[in-house]
Design an enzyme around this catalytic site. Structure first.
Site, PDB file in Angstrom:
ATOM      1  N   SER A  47       1.089   7.962   5.224  1.00 50.74           N
ATOM      2  CA  SER A  47      -0.150   8.192   5.968  1.00 50.74           C
ATOM      3  C   SER A  47      -1.296   8.575   5.026  1.00 50.74           C
ATOM      4  CB  SER A  47       0.071   9.294   7.011  1.00 50.74           C
ATOM      5  OG  SER A  47       1.020   8.885   7.976  1.00 50.74           O
ATOM      6  N   GLY A  81      20.010  -1.516  34.274  1.00 50.80           N
ATOM      7  CA  GLY A  81      21.151  -0.620  34.408  1.00 50.80           C
ATOM      8  C   GLY A  81      22.080  -0.723  33.210  1.00 50.80           C
ATOM      9  N   LEU A  91       0.832  -1.195   0.000  1.00 53.29           N
ATOM     10  CA  LEU A  91       0.000   0.000   0.000  1.00 53.29           C
ATOM     11  C   LEU A  91       0.875   1.257   0.000  1.00 53.29           C
ATOM     12  CD1 LEU A  91      -2.758   1.417   0.206  1.00 53.29           C
ATOM     13  CD2 LEU A  91      -2.625   1.124   2.700  1.00 53.29           C
ATOM     14  N   GLU A 123       1.751   0.377   9.998  1.00 53.98           N
ATOM     15  CA  GLU A 123       0.295   0.230   9.822  1.00 53.98           C
ATOM     16  C   GLU A 123      -0.483   1.399  10.425  1.00 53.98           C
ATOM     17  OE1 GLU A 123      -1.461  -3.606  10.109  1.00 53.98           O
ATOM     18  OE2 GLU A 123       0.408  -4.609   9.581  1.00 53.98           O
ATOM     19  N   TRP A 140       8.516   0.496   2.060  1.00 52.92           N
ATOM     20  CA  TRP A 140       8.361  -0.037   3.415  1.00 52.92           C
ATOM     21  C   TRP A 140       7.591  -1.358   3.411  1.00 52.92           C
ATOM     22  CZ3 TRP A 140      11.806   2.700   5.622  1.00 52.92           C
ATOM     23  CH2 TRP A 140      11.928   4.065   5.347  1.00 52.92           C
ATOM     24  N   THR A 170       7.163  -5.036   4.130  1.00 52.28           N
ATOM     25  CA  THR A 170       7.640  -6.189   4.888  1.00 52.28           C
ATOM     26  C   THR A 170       7.585  -7.423   3.995  1.00 52.28           C
ATOM     27  OG1 THR A 170       6.823  -5.241   6.951  1.00 52.28           O
ATOM     28  CG2 THR A 170       7.250  -7.604   6.941  1.00 52.28           C
ATOM     29  N   GLN A 225      16.184   0.326  31.805  1.00 52.76           N
ATOM     30  CA  GLN A 225      16.556   1.053  33.013  1.00 52.76           C
ATOM     31  C   GLN A 225      16.738   0.108  34.197  1.00 52.76           C
ATOM     32  OE1 GLN A 225      17.137   4.295  32.829  1.00 52.76           O
ATOM     33  NE2 GLN A 225      17.734   4.544  34.971  1.00 52.76           N
ATOM     34  N   THR A 234       0.822   5.415  11.801  1.00 46.98           N
ATOM     35  CA  THR A 234       1.521   5.944  12.966  1.00 46.98           C
ATOM     36  C   THR A 234       0.531   6.186  14.108  1.00 46.98           C
ATOM     37  OG1 THR A 234       1.201   8.263  12.370  1.00 46.98           O
ATOM     38  CG2 THR A 234       3.129   7.149  11.432  1.00 46.98           C
TER      39      THR A 234
END
Length: 391
Positions: free
Chosen positions: A140, A346, A133, A370, A164, A166, A343, A372
């Protein structure tokens, strides 16, 4: 340091068959997919044989009719299978979601003859699909696509470039949206193009931040001839076909995001239970415990949201707004949870020796593909307040 394996998710499934299906999926994922995921992603290796294995196990066509080789399962079940696959390796989970998206046009809009001819190969694992597509200048704003299909007797000639994509360059078939008429959404039709069609070629895969094992590439159409028998649906119906597929596809992305988030939570929990500082496990510290609690709560909320949307779809009710909400919330959750997982580990979290840095890189793309998350917010707002004023 000992690895902490993923813990089974507590699920409410509608049938004993569905419970067996999830158990099969989890076993296959942990035995055949997860062990090599890190090394194969680092090497950028596309696991085509895994999709064949998944097809042979009956997992590649779950939401489609049994008479054509599908699993005849509700979306509520299919999405939870997808979540398990994505938790083991996103390249696989996302690949199954994209393949399901590529099958949607034939399954829902194809003629009886088209379904009988094409679906068994698509759903049984012999073929892998791609969905075309987006274009370099229309992402968009998909209705502005420029790839053109020109009628030539009993054939169509397709020219243009898709972006783009896949499985670009690796797919056996491409569901292609092309302009067969005038400008705008009503001038678009859908076509089923074989992967080996003369004039079809793929550019080298994009060099991505994450999801390196999944090829994403531009696909070029240079005078690709397609028989009219491979046009799907009515002339000019292509954009409606595309939107219908994307509503379902967004649920697939939501499920994949939940799987990645769950994998990140599992890895982080295992680490903080074993890591000791100040003579006790770091999981004893309240600040970290609260982070874990927030991560788990977001994941459960996302899972409940995508399943609620799936149940609306399964019952034949409108689900577009819920699908957009689920895609938005689950992918934002995956980004937050994977960031928190880094986080919690660490300095180790920032190294490739632990999987959470890969999960964080992979989560980012799920906020983009698919539609944003800014587009998802527009979709939800339109359902709430109507279309935006043009004046």
């Amino acid at each position: 340091m000992q690895s902490y394996g993923p813990q089974p998710v507590s699920r409410q499934l509608p049938t004993e068959e569905a419970r067996d299906l999830l158990a099969l999926t989890r076993d296959l994922a942990q035995r055949e997919i997860a062990p090599g995921a890190a090394a194969e992603e680092e090497a950028g290796r596309f696991p085509r044989e895994t999709f064949t294995l998944i097809g042979e196990a009956g997992l590649l066509g779950l939401p489609y009719p049994e008479e054509y080789g599908g699993g005849g399962q509700p979306y509520e079940v299919y999405l939870q299978v997808l979540e398990e696959l994505a938790a083991a390796r996103l390249t696989v989970g996302l690949g199954v979601s994209v393949h399901t998206l590529a099958c949607h046009a034939v399954a829902h809009y194809g003629s009886k003859e088209q379904r009988a001819e094409h679906l068994p190969g698509m759903l049984g694992g012999a073929q892998l699909g791609a969905y075309c597509l987006s274009e370099p200048t229309s992402g968009s704003d998909a209705a502005a696509l420029r790839t053109r299909a020109a009628r030539d007797g009993d054939d169509w000639t397709i020219d243009g470039t898709k972006a783009w994509i896949t499985h670009g360059g690796a797919a056996d078939f491409y569901t292609v949206l092309a302009r067969s008429g005038g400008e705008g959404a009503h001038g678009i039709s859908a076509y089923l193009v074989p992967g080996d069609a003369p004039g079809l070629s793929a550019a080298p895969p994009e060099r991505k931040m994450g999801l390196k094992g999944s090829p994403t590439a531009q696909v070029h159409f240079d005078g690709v001839r397609v028989p009219d028998a491979r046009r799907i649906g009515e002339l000019g119906q292509g954009f409606a076909i595309a939107l219908g597929a994307l509503d379902s596809g967004r649920l697939g992305i939501a499920a994949c995001a939940t799987g990645v988030a769950q994998a990140a939570l599992d890895a982080a929990l295992g680490y903080v239970l074993e890591r000791r500082q100040f003579d006790r496990p770091v999981a004893d510290f309240q600040g970290l415990r609260f982070m874990l609690a927030d991560m788990a709560t977001r994941i459960e909320a996302g899972r409940a949201l995508y399943l609620a949307a799936a149940r609306l779809r399964d019952s034949g009710q409108p689900f577009s707004a819920r699908a957009a909400m689920a895609k938005l919330f689950c992918t934002d959750t995956a980004m937050q949870v994977t960031t928190d997982a880094v986080q919690l580990l660490g300095g180790y979290g920032y190294t490739a020796d632990f999987p959470v840095e890969r999960y964080m890189r992979e989560a980012k793309v799920l906020q983009i593909v698919e539609g944003t998350n800014q587009i998802q917010r527009m979709v939800v707002a339109r359902h709430l307040a109507g279309p935006e004023s043009r004046g």
